[in-house]
Design a protein around this motif. Structure first.
Motif, PDB file in Angstrom:
ATOM      1  N   UNK A  71       0.828  -1.206   0.000  1.00 31.28           N
ATOM      2  CA  UNK A  71       0.000   0.000   0.000  1.00 31.28           C
ATOM      3  C   UNK A  71       0.863   1.257   0.000  1.00 31.28           C
ATOM      4  N   UNK A  72       1.863   1.298   0.858  1.00 31.59           N
ATOM      5  CA  UNK A  72       2.698   2.488   0.986  1.00 31.59           C
ATOM      6  C   UNK A  72       3.450   2.800  -0.301  1.00 31.59           C
ATOM      7  N   UNK A  73       3.870   1.760  -1.006  1.00 28.96           N
ATOM      8  CA  UNK A  73       4.603   1.934  -2.264  1.00 28.96           C
ATOM      9  C   UNK A  73       3.840   1.279  -3.420  1.00 28.96           C
ATOM     10  N   UNK A  74       2.545   1.527  -3.461  1.00 23.08           N
ATOM     11  CA  UNK A  74       1.700   0.851  -4.443  1.00 23.08           C
ATOM     12  C   UNK A  74       2.191   1.129  -5.857  1.00 23.08           C
ATOM     13  N   UNK A  75       2.358   0.045  -6.631  1.00 28.55           N
ATOM     14  CA  UNK A  75       2.870   0.133  -7.997  1.00 28.55           C
ATOM     15  C   UNK A  75       2.316  -1.066  -8.755  1.00 28.55           C
ATOM     16  N   UNK A  76       1.562  -0.809  -9.817  1.00 28.95           N
ATOM     17  CA  UNK A  76       0.924  -1.923 -10.538  1.00 28.95           C
ATOM     18  C   UNK A  76       1.933  -2.876 -11.160  1.00 28.95           C
TER      19      UNK A  76
ATOM     20  N   UNK B 158      -1.041   9.803  -6.205  1.00 29.50           N
ATOM     21  CA  UNK B 158      -2.264   9.418  -5.506  1.00 29.50           C
ATOM     22  C   UNK B 158      -2.897   8.209  -6.189  1.00 29.50           C
ATOM     23  N   UNK B 159      -3.414   7.290  -5.390  1.00 31.69           N
ATOM     24  CA  UNK B 159      -4.073   6.088  -5.887  1.00 31.69           C
ATOM     25  C   UNK B 159      -5.552   6.170  -5.502  1.00 31.69           C
ATOM     26  N   UNK B 160      -6.427   6.195  -6.496  1.00 35.45           N
ATOM     27  CA  UNK B 160      -7.866   6.338  -6.263  1.00 35.45           C
ATOM     28  C   UNK B 160      -8.519   4.968  -6.397  1.00 35.45           C
ATOM     29  N   UNK B 161      -9.127   4.481  -5.294  1.00 33.34           N
ATOM     30  CA  UNK B 161      -9.653   3.112  -5.270  1.00 33.34           C
ATOM     31  C   UNK B 161     -11.164   3.034  -5.095  1.00 33.34           C
TER      32      UNK B 161
ATOM     33  N   UNK C  87      -9.630   1.529   4.211  1.00 36.73           N
ATOM     34  CA  UNK C  87      -8.995   2.671   4.871  1.00 36.73           C
ATOM     35  C   UNK C  87      -9.421   4.012   4.266  1.00 36.73           C
ATOM     36  N   UNK C  88      -9.954   3.982   3.067  1.00 33.63           N
ATOM     37  CA  UNK C  88     -10.363   5.226   2.430  1.00 33.63           C
ATOM     38  C   UNK C  88     -10.306   5.121   0.924  1.00 33.63           C
ATOM     39  N   UNK C  89     -10.924   6.065   0.220  1.00 35.01           N
ATOM     40  CA  UNK C  89     -11.008   5.978  -1.243  1.00 35.01           C
ATOM     41  C   UNK C  89      -9.782   6.489  -1.990  1.00 35.01           C
ATOM     42  N   UNK C  90      -8.911   7.268  -1.299  1.00 33.98           N
ATOM     43  CA  UNK C  90      -7.747   7.862  -1.970  1.00 33.98           C
ATOM     44  C   UNK C  90      -6.516   7.679  -1.083  1.00 33.98           C
ATOM     45  N   UNK C  91      -5.409   7.215  -1.667  1.00 32.18           N
ATOM     46  CA  UNK C  91      -4.191   6.928  -0.903  1.00 32.18           C
ATOM     47  C   UNK C  91      -2.981   7.540  -1.580  1.00 32.18           C
ATOM     48  N   UNK C  92      -1.944   7.739  -0.796  1.00 29.45           N
ATOM     49  CA  UNK C  92      -0.682   8.247  -1.318  1.00 29.45           C
ATOM     50  C   UNK C  92       0.311   7.105  -1.446  1.00 29.45           C
ATOM     51  N   UNK C  93       0.902   6.975  -2.618  1.00 29.84           N
ATOM     52  CA  UNK C  93       1.986   6.016  -2.833  1.00 29.84           C
ATOM     53  C   UNK C  93       3.280   6.780  -3.029  1.00 29.84           C
ATOM     54  N   UNK C  94       4.359   6.236  -2.488  1.00 30.85           N
ATOM     55  CA  UNK C  94       5.663   6.881  -2.627  1.00 30.85           C
ATOM     56  C   UNK C  94       6.465   6.315  -3.792  1.00 30.85           C
TER      57      UNK C  94
ATOM     58  N   UNK D  69      -6.263  -2.248 -15.828  1.00 31.88           N
ATOM     59  CA  UNK D  69      -6.131  -2.096 -14.385  1.00 31.88           C
ATOM     60  C   UNK D  69      -6.248  -0.646 -13.950  1.00 31.88           C
ATOM     61  N   UNK D  70      -5.536   0.239 -14.654  1.00 32.39           N
ATOM     62  CA  UNK D  70      -5.428   1.612 -14.171  1.00 32.39           C
ATOM     63  C   UNK D  70      -5.044   2.552 -15.297  1.00 32.39           C
ATOM     64  N   UNK D  71      -5.168   3.845 -15.026  1.00 32.86           N
ATOM     65  CA  UNK D  71      -4.733   4.877 -15.962  1.00 32.86           C
ATOM     66  C   UNK D  71      -4.393   6.126 -15.158  1.00 32.86           C
ATOM     67  N   UNK D  72      -3.551   6.989 -15.717  1.00 35.44           N
ATOM     68  CA  UNK D  72      -3.087   8.160 -14.972  1.00 35.44           C
ATOM     69  C   UNK D  72      -3.775   9.434 -15.450  1.00 35.44           C
ATOM     70  N   UNK D  73      -3.937  10.374 -14.523  1.00 35.61           N
ATOM     71  CA  UNK D  73      -4.357  11.734 -14.814  1.00 35.61           C
ATOM     72  C   UNK D  73      -3.438  12.692 -14.043  1.00 35.61           C
ATOM     73  N   UNK D  74      -3.431  13.956 -14.448  1.00 40.15           N
ATOM     74  CA  UNK D  74      -2.647  14.976 -13.768  1.00 40.15           C
ATOM     75  C   UNK D  74      -3.566  16.089 -13.285  1.00 40.15           C
ATOM     76  N   UNK D  75      -3.405  16.502 -12.033  1.00 41.96           N
ATOM     77  CA  UNK D  75      -4.256  17.529 -11.431  1.00 41.96           C
ATOM     78  C   UNK D  75      -3.906  18.898 -12.020  1.00 41.96           C
ATOM     79  N   UNK D  76      -4.924  19.634 -12.469  1.00 38.19           N
ATOM     80  CA  UNK D  76      -4.711  20.946 -13.091  1.00 38.19           C
ATOM     81  C   UNK D  76      -5.067  22.105 -12.167  1.00 38.19           C
TER      82      UNK D  76
END
Length: 399
Positions: A13-18, A50-53, A37-44, A284-291
């Protein structure tokens, strides 16, 4: 939960990487723990993101292109050199390209390929039906998907198709960032070669030449845009089709009552397919960038933050789907799955995916109606931004 498993999950979880190899055995377990634990997490991992689940939050991000842009890329590690078109454009540029491409990916367009694909599926089955057993990934799903994308759709030779497949597999499923970069680079170089070669040949009327001679917003499609389009279709289509076919066949090989119902009544195929892609989405997943600074799921996101949308987690959200880990054909709210994404960037190839998988499964069940996945079979998974079984071992009555 044992202390060992708990420790494993904490690290995942802490270093979540697909691309983490450990997720092959703990993927849905990890996502479930994150949702609790919640809908949004931080991965290092990869410099932090951010990981949105949660289903609601994933859907929100997918639909809100103004706050969550695709223009910054959709691959987290920045491992590919080429901008993929149109998935890495936002409106209005995105819509301009979708208007050009949509006719090629309509439900009607997909249906035109069914007869040829069915004939090829039967030939593949002929090659192993007398054996009484087969690995349906290698013997069936892979060659069937490759035939569709590289031969029927793109018009490539077997050697050309093999080169594209090797590069794509390295880019999408290597655990090493360096290997991913090299895979994407190989694919870009080879697609560029294909486009340059097409310029020197008469038009064959196929997809590449149709797009090459097309227009967006009153001007010709550029060579760079065409290269980006072709790469996207290869990366987004072939492996996801292989994985979806494999996932459906795994489900049927384990749930014999559903297998028998479908073999007797192929009209159940849409229901079986939709539940499969909810239960085990190939993408599995896709990325977005916060504007723009924004709150999401109790977390404060800032401009420039990277966000990963976990389709696989959203489709198993307990607040939306009853008993989400169970494979249940006929769910009342099955249309709430978002395996094909959502908003303006919803997958352009969804009708092709449905057609390819339906043909694959229907032709197979006509010939192998009693296929079984052995209860003791260990299924290894290819893991990355797409996920699916590396093998689908089955037994059946030989004929």
């Amino acid at each position: 939960m044992t202390a060992t498993v708990e420790f494993e999950l904490e690290g995942l979880i802490e270093n979540f990487d697909v691309h983490d190899e450990r997720l092959k055995d703990h993927f849905y377990e990890t996502l479930e723990a994150m949702r609790r634990r919640g809908p949004v997490h931080r991965s290092e991992a990869h410099g932090g993101y951010w990981v949105v689940v949660g289903h609601r939050e994933v859907t929100q991000v997918a639909r809100d292109w103004r706050h969550f842009s695709s223009a910054g890329g959709v691959v987290l590690a920045g491992t590919k050199p080429q901008k993929y078109v149109p998935v890495e454009y936002d409106p209005p540029q995105h819509q301009s390209f979708r208007r050009l491409l949509n006719p090629h990916f309509s439900k009607a367009a997909a249906a035109t390929f069914e007869p040829q694909l069915a004939v090829f599926a039967d030939k593949l089955i002929d090659a192993f039906i007398a054996n009484g057993s087969a690995d349906l990934t290698e013997a069936y799903a892979k060659p069937l998907a490759a035939h569709f994308f590289f031969d029927l759709f793109f018009g490539l030779s077997p050697d050309e198709a093999a080169q594209c497949e090797r590069a794509t597999n390295q880019a999408m499923f290597s655990s090493s960032v360096e290997d991913q970069i090299e895979g994407f680079s190989q694919l870009e170089r080879y697609v560029r070669y294909l486009v340059v070669r097409r310029r020197e040949l008469p038009s064959d009327g196929g997809f590449i030449d149709s797009v090459r001679t097309g227009e967006v917003d009153g001007r010709p499609v550029t060579e760079e845009e065409l290269i980006g389009i072709i790469q996207l279709m290869i990366v987004g289509g072939d492996d996801t089709a292989v994985h979806t076919i494999g996932n459906v066949l795994l489900e049927l090989g384990r749930h014999h009552d559903i297998r028998d119902r479908l073999a007797a009544d192929v009209s159940l195929m849409p229901s079986v397919l939709e539940e499969t892609i909810r239960h085990m989405p190939p993408a599995v997943s896709i990325m977005r960038t916060v504007t723009e600074d924004i709150e999401l799921g109790g977390q404060q996101l800032q401009v420039g933050d990277r966000v990963i949308l976990m389709w696989s987690s959203a489709n198993r959200d307990e607040t939306v789907f009853d008993d989400p880990a169970e494979f249940q054909v006929g769910r009342d709210n099955i249309r709430q799955h978002i395996a094909f994404g959502g908003g303006v960037h919803k997958c352009i190839g969804e009708w092709f995916a449905r057609m390819i998988v339906s043909v694959a499964v229907e032709r197979l069940l006509r010939r192998l109606p009693d296929l079984v996945v052995p209860p003791d079979a260990h299924i290894d998974y290819r893991m990355g931004q797409s996920r699916g079984p590396a093998t689908v071992p089955v037994t059946f009555t030989a004929s």
